[in-house]
Design an enzyme around this catalytic site. Structure first.
Site, PDB file in Angstrom:
ATOM      1  N   ILE A  18       1.022  -1.345   0.138  1.00 37.66           N
ATOM      2  CA  ILE A  18       0.018  -0.008   0.041  1.00 37.66           C
ATOM      3  C   ILE A  18       0.655   1.332  -0.096  1.00 37.66           C
ATOM      4  CG2 ILE A  18      -1.874   1.248   1.162  1.00 37.66           C
ATOM      5  CD1 ILE A  18      -2.569  -1.305   2.581  1.00 37.66           C
ATOM      6  N   LYS A  41       5.469   0.169  12.626  1.00 40.19           N
ATOM      7  CA  LYS A  41       4.867   0.631  11.429  1.00 40.19           C
ATOM      8  C   LYS A  41       4.090   1.695  12.011  1.00 40.19           C
ATOM      9  CE  LYS A  41       4.711  -3.683   9.071  1.00 40.19           C
ATOM     10  NZ  LYS A  41       3.588  -5.048   8.663  1.00 40.19           N
ATOM     11  N   GLY A  81       3.815 -10.282   1.926  1.00 41.50           N
ATOM     12  CA  GLY A  81       3.995 -11.391   0.688  1.00 41.50           C
ATOM     13  C   GLY A  81       5.095 -10.630  -0.406  1.00 41.50           C
TER      14      GLY A  81
END
Ligand code: HSE
Length: 450
Positions: free
Chosen positions: A146, A215, A312
């Protein structure tokens, strides 16, 4: 003819990649597969020239025979044939830190996916990049594929963020989603997440909430123009979430998600990571499996939600590549959105002043007056209840482990509170424990009403 097609005057951008795990291998493949398209679109050839990894011979499904090999990532960072250093080693210190510093000190731009490194050293590394006049990209460090860093740093330049929250860990979201849909154990879900390449090398970083905290701390800095303060994040992971919690949540119209939330208040900036009851009808509740989502609440743009794959190989490599392409085009901007000298110090809003709803699950001894005693403790602390659910008997032994011994019977009591101060809730629950009507520690999950 498009002038980009024959632009021989621009030299190729030569990449050195340290770390050839899931993301590194996916990046090599992506660069190979898209070489022509990249050159056409961005007017410059981008090619891998050197690599470094733990093992030279491991089969990763990529051919590295054409790349120079380094055993030491610092040597790779300093290699004079390397123009841009990509750090995919991981870890908050050690070789990752040493090599990123070496590259920046040598005046080379850096792209990293390393949130732990940035959470601890991000401000210093950004300052070093600024001093060297090069860019440091880290899109892949937050929410995989993203483009939230770019959105905050460049897209939302004119808007001021008031709150940021979201699902920032693909592994936890995958586990919670599968536990919600199937009668499958936490351990099996985690194993599958590891096999799919979602989890960290040490998966406790995922399930204990630290990866989300790293994050979140990076996002907080970009949203509120303050220094990164990962040590100041309140963190609870998902390891204590049971099937029972998930089922009761669903019955009450909620889903359980591991959220990272940061908001500015009069007391400072609140940063918290914890499992959260979110209304099943909310947008964030419908973000499932490995997907991540970030919701930015702003003054001018109102609410913005970004959602996509959070982990991923290919999704993360795509973000690494996006940063590489920005650098290929010549981007040099302050990595944290504004010069590091302008970032304010982080001021923590105490967790005790957090106000919200709570789900409380207690194992209560099945004796007369226990329920009344518990609810009156809550009342004494100004806590109003939204609902109360009592479950059928569970047999427990003296150690509190459910079985069919004669030591005692408990009932599972679920309480949903109205908006309550964290400090009041903690005080009430300490008193309830002292009263001795309950077994074991209470399960407490915060509720958000997005
Ligand atoms: N372990 C991380 C996750 C990978 O599960 O989201 C992406 O940072």
């Amino acid at each position: 003819m498009d002038e980009h097609l024959n632009n021989d005057k621009i030299k190729p951008l030569r990449i050195g990649i340290a770390g050839l795990g899931t993301v590194g291998a996916a990046l090599v493949l992506m660069l190979e597969k898209n070489a022509k398209q990249i050159q056409r679109k961005h007017g410059r050839m981008v090619k891998v020239v050197a690599v470094c990894a733990r093992s030279r011979s491991r089969d990763r499904g990529i051919d590295i025979s054409g790349f120079a090999w380094h055993d030491d990532p610092v040597a790779l960072a300093k290699d004079e044939n390397v123009d841009l250093f990509v750090e995919l080693i991981g870890g908050e210190d050690g070789p990752a830190l040493a090599s990123v510093k070496a590259a920046l000190e040598a005046g080379k731009p850096v792209v990293t996916a390393n949130k732990a490194l940035l959470a601890k050293h991000g401000v210093d590394l950004a300052a070093l990049a600024e001093k060297s006049g090069v860019h440091m990209g880290f899109e892949a460090a937050v929410a995989g594929g993203i483009p939230v860093i770019k959105t905050l740093r460049e897209g939302l330049g004119a808007a001021s963020v008031t709150r940021v929250y979201g699902i920032l860990n693909g592994t936890c979201n995958y586990i919670l989603t599968r536990m919600g849909n199937e009668d499958i154990s936490f351990a099996d879900c985690l194993k599958d997440a590891q096999a799919l390449g979602y989890a960290e090398a040490d998966p406790t970083f995922d399930v204990e909430g630290f990866d989300t905290a790293h994050k979140l701390a990076i996002l907080t800095s970009l949203c509120f123009q303050c220094k990164i303060a990962a040590d100041e994040v309140f963190v609870e992971g998902i390891t204590a979430i049971t099937q029972e919690d998930i089922k009761v949540a669903a019955e009450l119209g909620y889903a359980i998600k591991l959220l990272g939330i940061a908001k500015r208040s009069e007391k400072g900036i609140e940063q918290r990571v914890h499992p959260t009851f979110v209304p099943a009808s909310s947008a964030v509740a419908r973000v499932d499996n490995v997907l991540n989502a970030i919701i930015l609440e702003t003054d001018h743009v109102s609410e913005l939600m970004l959602s996509g794959p959070g982990a991923g190989g290919s999704a993360t490599a795509a973000s690494v590549l996006a940063d590489i392409l920005d650098i290929a085009r010549g981007q040099i901007i302050p990595p944290l959105g504004m010069p590091t000298a302008e970032l304010s110090d982080y001021k923590r809003a105490p967790m005790q002043s957090h106000k919200g709803g709570y789900y409380i699950r207690l194992d209560v001894l099945d004796v007369p007056g226990a329920l009344a005693a518990i609810t009156s403790r809550l009342g004494e602390n100004n806590i109003s209840l939204e609902s109360v659910i009592q479950r059928p008997d569970i047999d427990i032994d003296a150690s509190g482990i459910s079985n069919s011994s004669e030591a005692g019977k408990t009932r599972t009591l679920v309480l949903i509170t109205q908006d309550t101060l964290e400090a009041s809730l903690r005080k009430a629950l300490d008193q309830v424990a002292d009263d001795g009507h309950t077994i074991g520690a209470p399960q407490v999950i915060r509720i958000e009403s997005f």
